[in-house]
Motif scaffolding. Structure first.
Motif, PDB file in Angstrom:
ATOM      1  N   VAL A  46      30.107  46.305  29.905  1.00  0.00           N
ATOM      2  CA  VAL A  46      30.522  44.913  29.734  1.00  0.00           C
ATOM      3  C   VAL A  46      31.075  44.661  28.330  1.00  0.00           C
ATOM      4  CG1 VAL A  46      28.298  44.001  28.927  1.00  0.00           C
ATOM      5  CG2 VAL A  46      29.818  42.547  30.269  1.00  0.00           C
ATOM      6  N   TRP A  83      33.363  46.103  26.980  1.00  0.00           N
ATOM      7  CA  TRP A  83      34.820  46.263  26.974  1.00  0.00           C
ATOM      8  C   TRP A  83      35.539  45.032  27.526  1.00  0.00           C
ATOM      9  CZ3 TRP A  83      35.746  49.909  23.881  1.00  0.00           C
ATOM     10  CH2 TRP A  83      34.979  51.077  23.857  1.00  0.00           C
ATOM     11  N   ARG A  84      34.789  44.079  28.080  1.00  0.00           N
ATOM     12  CA  ARG A  84      35.431  42.936  28.742  1.00  0.00           C
ATOM     13  C   ARG A  84      36.301  42.099  27.790  1.00  0.00           C
ATOM     14  NH1 ARG A  84      33.532  37.677  31.066  1.00  0.00           N
ATOM     15  NH2 ARG A  84      34.775  37.329  32.944  1.00  0.00           N
ATOM     16  N   LEU A 111      39.227  44.154  34.842  1.00  0.00           N
ATOM     17  CA  LEU A 111      38.508  42.939  34.465  1.00  0.00           C
ATOM     18  C   LEU A 111      37.540  42.498  35.558  1.00  0.00           C
ATOM     19  CD1 LEU A 111      41.091  40.690  32.585  1.00  0.00           C
ATOM     20  CD2 LEU A 111      38.867  41.467  31.757  1.00  0.00           C
ATOM     21  N   LEU A 157      34.587  44.797  35.433  1.00  0.00           N
ATOM     22  CA  LEU A 157      33.766  44.505  34.263  1.00  0.00           C
ATOM     23  C   LEU A 157      32.968  43.222  34.456  1.00  0.00           C
ATOM     24  CD1 LEU A 157      36.297  45.483  31.460  1.00  0.00           C
ATOM     25  CD2 LEU A 157      34.130  46.630  31.958  1.00  0.00           C
ATOM     26  N   ALA A 158      33.542  42.256  35.170  1.00  0.00           N
ATOM     27  CA  ALA A 158      32.815  41.021  35.473  1.00  0.00           C
ATOM     28  C   ALA A 158      31.610  41.320  36.360  1.00  0.00           C
ATOM     29  CB  ALA A 158      33.745  40.018  36.153  1.00  0.00           C
ATOM     30  N   LYS A 212      28.868  42.583  34.229  1.00  0.00           N
ATOM     31  CA  LYS A 212      28.234  41.474  33.517  1.00  0.00           C
ATOM     32  C   LYS A 212      27.220  40.772  34.404  1.00  0.00           C
ATOM     33  CE  LYS A 212      29.271  37.148  31.112  1.00  0.00           C
ATOM     34  NZ  LYS A 212      30.325  36.166  30.755  1.00  0.00           N
TER      35      LYS A 212
END
Length: 336
Positions: free
Chosen positions: A172, A174-175, A324, A327-328, A331
């Protein structure tokens, strides 16, 4: 029953996503073949549904200006682009209907589908303005950016329907870097659109220098004067070579920043199993984009290479959005 609904919805989303990507590629073909004014009115062609009904008007335009913007081939290219765009709009309406009608079965909010519908309507308006404003560079570039935004939204819709290996919670971090990378990519796409709409792709015929210099004679003020017609300045004068050089030089050098930034980010993210596939694709697309960009210069802008260069920008957009979305999800798994 729920399984069939979800399967149908996914097929609809993936097909619409694929058509969006195709339409962006075909839009580049329209622009690069100078077919944007093949039918100089909107939404029809000289008030007709197809160029067949407008044949008399096209013949008249051809006879008065044989090498002008209007011809039968250009009219068909332009109208096919409009037809496919209309189909895309109807498919997105269907996605909104499915998202609302079966919101419980799908388990998704309606919001993203509605935003996508608004985006395609705005994109249609810019398509009309592209014609009515006679290929005004600002309008054409905005139309290109709208297409990329629409592709990003459709990729978001499609990516959340696809399963993949788990993304580690540590990824996360890297988000925010990926969000910044996507923003840089959109700036670069805008700069590339400005190059294309101003026909500045061949303003520098050598590489890595431009006219044999690292910093050639350039006119940034007029090159980036936004509210003006195609090929002219606000004063009515023809745009200068120095202004075209400025447009090309900025796009070329900003590309280096985007290449290094996204390249390093993709190289770092490739170690995570859930990000490895799109990260490797990101690196491959960056290399391909560099190759097509250089080939455009050395081979004096061949049509196929120029279309592929536009397609590469679209590919980078969809890969960045896919990363993205993943990555979400990482999270969401972080314990609170």
């Amino acid at each position: 029953m729920t399984g069939r609904i979800v399967a149908r919805y996914r097929k609809l989303v993936f097909f619409t996503w694929f058509l969006t990507l195709d339409l962006i590629m075909f839009g580049a073909f329209v622009r690069l073949t100078d077919s944007g004014l093949g039918c100089p009115d909107w939404p029809g062609c000289y008030g007709k549904i197809t160029p067949v009904g407008a044949s008399a008007h096209i013949e008249q335009a051809l006879s008065s200006m044989p090498y002008g913007a209007v011809s039968f081939s250009k009219a068909w290219i332009e109208m096919v682009h409009r037809y496919v765009g209309s189909i895309l709009g109807m498919l997105i309406i269907a996605i909104v209907y499915f998202s609302w009608r079966y919101r419980r079965e799908l388990g998704h909010s309606l919001r993203l589908a509605v935003v996508t519908l608004v985006a395609v309507c705005v994109q249609g308006a810019f398509g009309a303005w592209t014609v009515t404003h006679q290929l005004m560079p600002l309008v054409v570039t905005s139309h290109l950016l709208g297409g990329m935004l629409l592709l990003a939204l459709m990729t978001w819709l499609a990516a959340r329907e696809k399963t993949h290996a788990p993304v580690s919670a540590l990824a996360v971090r890297w988000r925010p870097w990926m969000i910044c990378g996507l923003a840089l990519l959109f700036i670069q796409i805008a700069l590339g659109g400005w190059v294309s709409t101003n026909y500045a792709a061949l303003a520098c015929m050598d590489f890595p220098t431009c006219h044999g210099q690292w910093v050639p004679d350039m006119d940034f003020r007029n090159g980036y004067s936004l509210v003006r017609g195609l090929g002219v300045l606000p004063s009515g004068e023809m745009i200068s070579q120095q202004a075209l050089t400025a447009i090309h030089w900025v796009h070329r050098n900003f590309a280096l920043l985007v290449f290094v930034y996204l390249g390093l980010l993709g190289w770092k993210m490739r170690t995570d199993p859930g990000l490895r596939g799109p990260a490797h694709l990101l690196l491959a697309l960056l290399a391909a984009q560099l190759l097509t960009g250089l080939t455009t210069i050395f081979f004096q802008w061949p049509l196929l290479i120029a279309v592929l260069h536009n397609g590469g920008a679209a590919g980078l957009t969809l890969v960045c959005v896919t990363l993205l979305v993943r990555l979400a999800r990482a999270k969401d798994r972080i314990p609170t």
